[in-house]
Every structure is written in structure tokens, then in C-alpha cells.
Enzyme design. Structure first.
Site, PDB file in Angstrom:
ATOM      1  N   GLY A  39       0.893  -1.229  -0.075  1.00  0.00           N
ATOM      2  CA  GLY A  39      -0.007  -0.002  -0.118  1.00  0.00           C
ATOM      3  C   GLY A  39       0.751   1.157  -0.039  1.00  0.00           C
ATOM      4  N   THR A 127     -12.120 -13.676  -4.171  1.00  0.00           N
ATOM      5  CA  THR A 127     -11.547 -13.582  -5.292  1.00  0.00           C
ATOM      6  C   THR A 127     -11.873 -14.808  -6.234  1.00  0.00           C
ATOM      7  OG1 THR A 127      -9.492 -14.072  -6.710  1.00  0.00           O
ATOM      8  CG2 THR A 127      -9.597 -14.807  -4.310  1.00  0.00           C
ATOM      9  N   TYR A 152      -2.796 -18.984  -3.011  1.00  0.00           N
ATOM     10  CA  TYR A 152      -3.548 -17.861  -3.030  1.00  0.00           C
ATOM     11  C   TYR A 152      -5.060 -18.124  -2.841  1.00  0.00           C
ATOM     12  CZ  TYR A 152      -5.916 -13.458  -4.432  1.00  0.00           C
ATOM     13  OH  TYR A 152      -6.737 -12.382  -4.515  1.00  0.00           O
ATOM     14  N   ASN A 181     -11.637  -9.371 -12.376  1.00  0.00           N
ATOM     15  CA  ASN A 181     -10.289  -8.707 -12.661  1.00  0.00           C
ATOM     16  C   ASN A 181     -10.832  -7.233 -12.378  1.00  0.00           C
ATOM     17  OD1 ASN A 181     -10.068 -11.247 -13.830  1.00  0.00           O
ATOM     18  ND2 ASN A 181      -8.436 -10.490 -14.926  1.00  0.00           N
ATOM     19  N   PHE A 215      -0.548 -14.579 -23.815  1.00  0.00           N
ATOM     20  CA  PHE A 215       0.186 -15.981 -23.633  1.00  0.00           C
ATOM     21  C   PHE A 215      -1.095 -16.704 -24.186  1.00  0.00           C
ATOM     22  CE2 PHE A 215       2.622 -13.630 -20.312  1.00  0.00           C
ATOM     23  CZ  PHE A 215       3.894 -14.034 -20.479  1.00  0.00           C
ATOM     24  N   ARG A 288       0.108 -20.096 -20.924  1.00  0.00           N
ATOM     25  CA  ARG A 288       0.456 -20.650 -19.499  1.00  0.00           C
ATOM     26  C   ARG A 288      -0.120 -21.456 -18.705  1.00  0.00           C
ATOM     27  NH1 ARG A 288       0.709 -14.677 -17.115  1.00  0.00           N
ATOM     28  NH2 ARG A 288      -1.483 -15.023 -17.274  1.00  0.00           N
ATOM     29  N   GLY A 290      -2.561 -23.345 -16.181  1.00  0.00           N
ATOM     30  CA  GLY A 290      -3.514 -23.188 -15.303  1.00  0.00           C
ATOM     31  C   GLY A 290      -4.415 -21.650 -15.687  1.00  0.00           C
TER      32      GLY A 290
END
Ligand SMILES: NC(=O)c1ccc[n+]([C@@H]2O[C@H](COP(=O)([O-])OP(=O)(O)OC[C@H]3O[C@@H](n4cnc5c(N)ncnc54)[C@H](O)[C@@H]3O)[C@@H](O)[C@H]2O)c1
Length: 322
Positions: A39, A127, A152, A181, A215, A288, A290
Site C-alpha cells: 500500500g 476472489t 492464494y 479482474n 499468453f 501458461r 492454469g
């Protein structure tokens, strides 16, 4: 009537600072804590000047439980908005223990502190990573499969269950909001300074005179590149306000997105147009591991549960960055 007072963890962060802005505009008072790991104190300086208010800010790690408990008592906190977290998917593979400590253990401790001190409201930043890498082209529904593929996403998914247990206690209120996003800004001073999201990554490359990179161009999507749901940070802040003000019990978790997908190619083109760099070469690299072809939100639940729909278009979000 004294305004509701919210403890905002991670309030010097990109999303947290936008939530602070939205809450203050709507007559709520906020107390910000942030370790300043990612931050920026300058965001709080900006908010203080904008609102002409001495917004309390305490530099503090969310794992410093004694300090947090005394702050909650000192400021007589009514509710907690918990955005502070580690959020780099790749880094979480290298440092899983730290991710579980900050994102899961500290969330659990914060909830225990809330319970001990009569704080009844808790809104958690979750998320789309909880959905992992779905192999369908259907929007994700909250009760659909959850299969996080990174520490994560897993740390956030497990933390959601702690929040659910808290809000299931009679008299308590809150939810976990699953952001897709996040893009855009309310002001240049509040811009995203991380390099986790596509738009800051592309802008970073362009600023260094480098070519943006895609990607995977052979996905089963209209232009062959991955499709994601880009939601404006100002809409994320509005969703928190809607959750805070909801007068009926909320579902344990809700998607916060637009319900519309945009491809990586479309986003790069919008950024190139906005920067007058449409002639820039774009590098096409292999997929990529995943990365799902399609990850978009089903947004019906947030609409029915708290009347929330996104307001900003993708073009407006991208324009806000310049
Ligand atoms: N930006 C996105 O696209 C996105 C998408 C989905 C979910 N999220 C979630 O939203 C939340 C906010 O994300 P953001 O994009 O604003 O990220 P950010 O990094 O800008 O904000 C997170 C803040 O938490 C602080 N922080 C980190 N560890 C801390 C600790 N141990 N103690 C105290 N403060 C600490 C950081 O200094 C930072 O200010 C996070 O929980 C993230 O997982 C973000």
C-alpha cells in the site's frame, strides 16, 4: 446520529483506498490499517485532502493481534472490511506458508477479535481465484464448483468459510465478495501500483518501450485469447457500500463482476488505442499453465441479494487510467 465506523484493513491498497473514498462520500467513517507492504501512504494523504478529513491511519500488520484489538476498542468499531492480503498468485506458489498465515490465519484471528469485541459486521475481499481453472465457457455461479489451483486462491477460499461461520451467528451481518479482474481508478493518485493485473502489466511494458505479450492465442474463444470479466474498482467500492447497507441477510459469498467478458486481445487493443500506440507489435507466446479460456462472473446473486449491478463500462475504466 454518529456515523457507522468501519475498520478498513489494507486501506492504503488499490481497492481499499477506493472503498474508503466511497464510504466517506456516503457519510461513513473509516479507520485505516495497513502494513504498507504494498500500500501507499500517499493514497491516504490524497483522500484526506479530497475530503478535508483527518482519516485515522495506523501502520500495522494484520498479524499484530494485540494492536488490532486495542484499535477496535479505542475507535469503537462497528464493522470490518478486510481487504489486506497477499495477492500475487505466482508468489503464493513459492511462499505458501506466508500466504496461508496472512490470508487465512490472520482473517480467522480478526474474526475472533471481532467476536470478542461485539463487532457485528464483516465484509471480506475474496476472489474469482476460488473457482480455479474451470473448463467450461459458462459464467461462474457462487454455488458452482470451487477448485482453487494456487495457495492464494485456496487461502481465500478457506478464509471464506471462517467469514461464513461468523455471519451465520444471529445478529451478525456480512459476506465474502469474490472480485473478478479489477481495473480503472477514481483518480490518478489511487492507481493500481501492483503488477498482478493485465492493464498495469501492459502499461508497464509500454512505458518501458517494450511489446505487450499475449499468453495463448489458440483458446476456443472468438479471437483465440483468454476471456475475463473486468470490473471497475469504483464498482467494487459500490458493492462494499451495498453490502454494508443491506438490511436483509446476505448470501455467504457473491461474485462482483460485470457479467461481460473481454479478451486479452481486446484489452490490449483498448490500451494501445488509449495511448495512441496502435502500431505497437504484440508478442504471441504459448499458453501458461492454469489459465482457463473463460472466467467470467454470473452476477445475478449480487443483484437479487443487494441490488448491485456494475455501472462502469470497460472503455470508461480504461479511459480513467489516463
Ligand atoms: N486487484 C484485483 O484484481 C483483485 C481481484 C480479486 C481479489 N482481490 C483482493 O482484493 C484485496 C485488495 O487487493 P488490491 O488489489 O487492493 O491489492 P493491494 O496490494 O493494493 O492491497 C492490499 C493491501 O494489503 C496490505 N497488506 C498486505 N499484507 C498485509 C499485512 N500482513 N498486514 C497489513 N496490511 C497488509 C498491503 O500493503 C496493501 O496495501 C485483496 O484481498 C485481494 O486478494 C483483488
Amino acid at each position: 446520529m454518529t456515523p457507522e465506523r468501519w475498520l478498513l484493513t489494507g486501506g492504503a491498497g488499490y481497492i481499499g483506498a477506493h472503498i474508503a473514498d466511497e464510504f466517506i462520500c456516503n457519510d461513513k467513517s473509516v479507520v485505516i490499517i495497513d502494513s504498507l507492504y504494498q500500500g501507499l501512504e500517499s493514497r491516504i494523504t490524497f483522500l484526506r485532502a479530497k475530503h478535508g478529513l483527518e482519516i485515522p491511519f495506523i501502520k500495522c500488520d494484520i498479524r499484530d493481534y494485540n494492536e488490532i484489538e486495542s484499535l477496535i476498542r479505542e475507535y469503537k468499531i462497528d464493522g470490518i472490511i478486510h481487504t489486506a492480503a497477499l495477492k500475487a498468485v505466482g508468489e503464493s506458489m513459492e511462499k505458501p506458508d506466508e500466504y496461508f498465515q496472512v490470508n487465512l490465519e490472520a482473517t480467522n484471528e480478526l474474526i475472533e477479535i471481532a467476536k470478542r469485541n461485539g463487532v457485528k459486521k464483516f465484509i471480506f475481499s475474496s476472489t474469482a481465484a476460488v473457482y480455479g481453472s474451470p473448463d467450461t465457457m459458462d459464467p461462474c455461479k457462487e454455488d458452482g464448483p470451487k477448485a482453487p489451483i494456487s495457495p492464494y486462491g485456496d487461502s481465500k477460499y478457506q478464509a471464506e468459510s471462517k467469514v461464513t461461520a461468523f455471519i451465520n451467528t444471529p445478529g451478525n451481518h456480512g459476506t465474502s465478495l469474490r472480485f473478478f479482474n479489477v481495473v480503472g481508478t477514481a483518480a490518478p493518485e489511487l492507481l493500481d501500483n501492483s503488477v498482478e493485473n493485465l492493464v498495469p502489466i501492459v502499461l508497464g511494458k509500454l512505458n518501458k518501450g517494450q511489446a505487450p505479450e499475449i499468453f495463448g492465442t489458440d483458446y476456443p474463444t472468438a479471437d483465440g485469447t483468454c476471456v475475463r470479466d473486468y470490473v471497475d474498482v469504483r464498482d467494487i467500492a459500490r458493492a462494499h457500500l451495498a453490502a454494508a447497507d443491506a438490511t436483509t441477510p446476505l448470501p455467504p459469498a457473491m461474485n462482483i463482476g460485470t457479467g461481460r467478458g473481454a479478451s486479452v486481445r481486446e484489452i490490449i487493443d483498448l490500451v494501445l488505442q488509449a495511448t495512441n500506440k496502435t502500431q505497437t507489435e504484440v508478442i504471441k507466446s504459448p499458453r501458461r499453465a492454469g489459465d482457463p479460456a473463460f472466467l467470467c462472473a454470473d452476477v445475478a446473486l449480487a443483484k437479487s441479494a443487494m441490488g448491485f449491478t456494475s455501472k462502469y463500462s470497460l472503455e470508461e475504466s480504461i479511459r480513467s487510467l489516463f
